[in-house]
Motif scaffolding. Sequence first.
Motif, mmCIF file in Angstrom:
data_model
loop_
_atom_site.group_PDB
_atom_site.id
_atom_site.type_symbol
_atom_site.label_atom_id
_atom_site.label_comp_id
_atom_site.label_asym_id
_atom_site.label_seq_id
_atom_site.Cartn_x
_atom_site.Cartn_y
_atom_site.Cartn_z
ATOM 1 N N PHE A 170 26.165 32.533 39.847
ATOM 2 C CA PHE A 170 26.723 33.868 39.693
ATOM 3 C C PHE A 170 27.767 33.977 38.586
ATOM 4 C CE2 PHE A 170 25.826 33.273 44.311
ATOM 5 C CZ PHE A 170 24.707 34.096 44.376
ATOM 6 N N HIS A 171 28.174 32.870 38.000
ATOM 7 C CA HIS A 171 29.273 32.897 37.041
ATOM 8 C C HIS A 171 28.916 32.118 35.781
ATOM 9 C CE1 HIS A 171 31.800 34.617 40.164
ATOM 10 N NE2 HIS A 171 31.463 33.619 40.973
ATOM 11 N N GLY A 172 29.590 32.454 34.697
ATOM 12 C CA GLY A 172 29.447 31.724 33.457
ATOM 13 C C GLY A 172 28.271 32.184 32.626
ATOM 14 N N GLY A 173 28.072 31.520 31.509
ATOM 15 C CA GLY A 173 27.016 31.882 30.568
ATOM 16 C C GLY A 173 27.534 32.844 29.512
ATOM 17 N N ASP A 174 26.683 33.156 28.550
ATOM 18 C CA ASP A 174 27.095 33.946 27.398
ATOM 19 C C ASP A 174 27.692 35.296 27.767
ATOM 20 O OD1 ASP A 174 26.412 32.032 25.524
ATOM 21 O OD2 ASP A 174 24.388 32.816 25.211
ATOM 22 N N ASP A 175 27.157 35.949 28.810
ATOM 23 C CA ASP A 175 27.643 37.281 29.170
ATOM 24 C C ASP A 175 28.850 37.261 30.112
ATOM 25 O OD1 ASP A 175 25.826 38.540 27.557
ATOM 26 O OD2 ASP A 175 24.368 38.939 29.136
ATOM 27 N N GLN A 176 29.290 36.077 30.485
ATOM 28 C CA GLN A 176 30.536 35.915 31.239
ATOM 29 C C GLN A 176 31.317 34.736 30.658
ATOM 30 O OE1 GLN A 176 28.760 35.692 35.253
ATOM 31 N NE2 GLN A 176 29.896 37.542 35.741
ATOM 32 N N ALA A 177 31.339 34.677 29.347
ATOM 33 C CA ALA A 177 31.938 33.531 28.668
ATOM 34 C C ALA A 177 33.449 33.515 28.788
ATOM 35 C CB ALA A 177 31.529 33.529 27.195
ATOM 36 N N VAL A 178 34.054 34.706 28.741
ATOM 37 C CA VAL A 178 35.514 34.829 28.741
ATOM 38 C C VAL A 178 35.897 36.010 29.627
ATOM 39 C CG1 VAL A 178 37.567 35.178 27.319
ATOM 40 C CG2 VAL A 178 35.611 33.943 26.374
ATOM 41 N N TYR A 179 36.863 35.806 30.503
ATOM 42 C CA TYR A 179 37.328 36.885 31.375
ATOM 43 C C TYR A 179 38.758 37.252 30.999
ATOM 44 C CZ TYR A 179 38.721 39.359 35.658
ATOM 45 O OH TYR A 179 39.196 40.284 36.558
ATOM 46 N N ALA A 180 39.004 38.546 30.790
ATOM 47 C CA ALA A 180 40.326 39.026 30.371
ATOM 48 C C ALA A 180 40.907 39.974 31.409
ATOM 49 C CB ALA A 180 40.217 39.740 29.024
ATOM 50 N N TYR A 181 42.208 39.843 31.618
ATOM 51 C CA TYR A 181 42.934 40.739 32.520
ATOM 52 C C TYR A 181 44.304 41.004 31.906
ATOM 53 C CZ TYR A 181 43.334 42.985 37.085
ATOM 54 O OH TYR A 181 43.413 43.917 38.101
ATOM 55 N N SER A 182 44.792 42.224 32.060
ATOM 56 C CA SER A 182 46.049 42.581 31.404
ATOM 57 C C SER A 182 47.254 42.261 32.280
ATOM 58 C CB SER A 182 46.054 44.067 31.040
ATOM 59 O OG SER A 182 46.252 44.867 32.186
ATOM 60 N N ARG A 183 48.357 41.929 31.630
ATOM 61 C CA ARG A 183 49.613 41.703 32.336
ATOM 62 C C ARG A 183 50.064 42.973 33.038
ATOM 63 N NH1 ARG A 183 51.614 37.753 34.905
ATOM 64 N NH2 ARG A 183 52.158 39.349 36.426
ATOM 65 N N GLU A 184 49.788 44.118 32.442
ATOM 66 C CA GLU A 184 50.172 45.389 33.058
ATOM 67 C C GLU A 184 49.481 45.575 34.408
ATOM 68 O OE1 GLU A 184 50.650 45.999 28.583
ATOM 69 O OE2 GLU A 184 49.278 44.947 29.928
ATOM 70 N N GLU A 185 48.192 45.207 34.474
ATOM 71 C CA GLU A 185 47.476 45.347 35.750
ATOM 72 C C GLU A 185 47.935 44.301 36.758
ATOM 73 O OE1 GLU A 185 43.260 47.349 34.370
ATOM 74 O OE2 GLU A 185 43.610 45.254 33.870
ATOM 75 N N VAL A 229 33.290 26.362 35.013
ATOM 76 C CA VAL A 229 32.690 27.320 35.947
ATOM 77 C C VAL A 229 31.956 26.491 36.984
ATOM 78 C CG1 VAL A 229 30.961 29.114 36.232
ATOM 79 C CG2 VAL A 229 32.470 29.154 34.244
ATOM 80 N N CYS A 230 32.212 26.751 38.254
ATOM 81 C CA CYS A 230 31.638 25.905 39.305
ATOM 82 C C CYS A 230 30.309 26.428 39.834
ATOM 83 C CB CYS A 230 32.644 25.743 40.445
ATOM 84 S SG CYS A 230 34.115 24.808 39.973
ATOM 85 N N ASP A 231 30.260 27.681 40.225
ATOM 86 C CA ASP A 231 29.044 28.228 40.820
ATOM 87 C C ASP A 231 28.237 28.924 39.730
ATOM 88 O OD1 ASP A 231 27.054 29.335 42.346
ATOM 89 O OD2 ASP A 231 28.387 30.024 43.938
ATOM 90 N N HIS A 232 27.307 28.186 39.141
ATOM 91 C CA HIS A 232 26.530 28.697 38.016
ATOM 92 C C HIS A 232 25.457 29.696 38.437
ATOM 93 C CE1 HIS A 232 28.046 25.910 34.812
ATOM 94 N NE2 HIS A 232 28.445 25.254 35.902
ATOM 95 N N GLY A 272 26.159 29.419 25.959
ATOM 96 C CA GLY A 272 24.727 29.421 26.193
ATOM 97 C C GLY A 272 24.372 30.140 27.483
ATOM 98 N N PRO A 273 23.084 30.232 27.801
ATOM 99 C CA PRO A 273 22.656 30.942 29.015
ATOM 100 C C PRO A 273 23.257 30.341 30.273
ATOM 101 C CG PRO A 273 20.783 30.445 27.591
ATOM 102 C CD PRO A 273 21.939 29.686 27.046
ATOM 103 N N ARG A 274 23.404 31.172 31.272
ATOM 104 C CA ARG A 274 23.939 30.711 32.556
ATOM 105 C C ARG A 274 23.056 29.610 33.125
ATOM 106 N NH1 ARG A 274 24.450 35.223 37.069
ATOM 107 N NH2 ARG A 274 26.166 35.928 35.717
ATOM 108 N N GLY A 275 23.699 28.564 33.642
ATOM 109 C CA GLY A 275 22.969 27.495 34.306
ATOM 110 C C GLY A 275 22.236 26.555 33.374
ATOM 111 N N ASN A 276 22.686 26.445 32.118
ATOM 112 C CA ASN A 276 21.990 25.583 31.159
ATOM 113 C C ASN A 276 22.480 24.138 31.177
ATOM 114 O OD1 ASN A 276 24.495 25.786 29.931
ATOM 115 N ND2 ASN A 276 23.708 26.325 27.907
ATOM 116 N N GLY A 277 23.359 23.821 32.116
ATOM 117 C CA GLY A 277 23.853 22.451 32.237
ATOM 118 C C GLY A 277 25.196 22.221 31.601
#
Length: 218
Positions: A61-76, A56-59, A40-45
């Motif tokens: 700047f973080h979380g919500g539908d457009d930051q729902a999942v963060y991916a990083y590669s093992r190669e990086e 997600v702790c600091d709502h 759901g939208p950021r900061g919706n409780g």
Amino acid sequence: MGTLLSVNTGRPRPSDHADIGVTAIDKRPAAGPVAVTAPGPRGNGGSGSGLAGDEVCDHRFHGGDDQAVYAYSREELDLWAEELGRELPDGVFGENLTTRGLATTDALIGERWQIGEQVVLEVCATRIPCRTFAGWLDRAAWVKRFAQRALPGAYLRVITPGEIRAGDPITVLSRPDHGVTSGVVFRALTLEPELLPRLLDVEALAAHQRDHALHRVR
């Protein structure tokens, strides 16, 4: 096709480096399947995360539908491990998904991934480093160093919910032709503002980053 090496979740822990005094950046690999849903939208409780058992702790700047999942590669992560001279386990950058054989920084905004049999995610935003990240890694001038290397990984929104687990295949279902990757967005929003106009017509880009780009262009 890539592989999901680990699904990482985190709980709030005290931090002297976070503005609100707690952070969940310390992600650890989950033992079994993890449910994925749009938060759901950021900061919706809610938790703010697209993964069950993750927080997600600091709502602001973080979380919500457009930051729902963060991916990083093992190669990086391995590139950073060599540069920093230390082991970097899966989840240490706060990523929910640690991948292998799949570009994250070079993923196109709007690119869609299927993970396992059910879940479909869409690349939609880039990561901008903060002082909590710097404090967690305990590296001087980390934000500047991260910006200069421009290896941000990618944020994704949830298109189709379901369950994922370590070992699931990741298939790229579709890729747009605009050429704007998470890495391009990162460089535009940090050290290469001449790239900002390229972001304005990318419809799949998270609204908060597209609006920021528009404001700076104007």
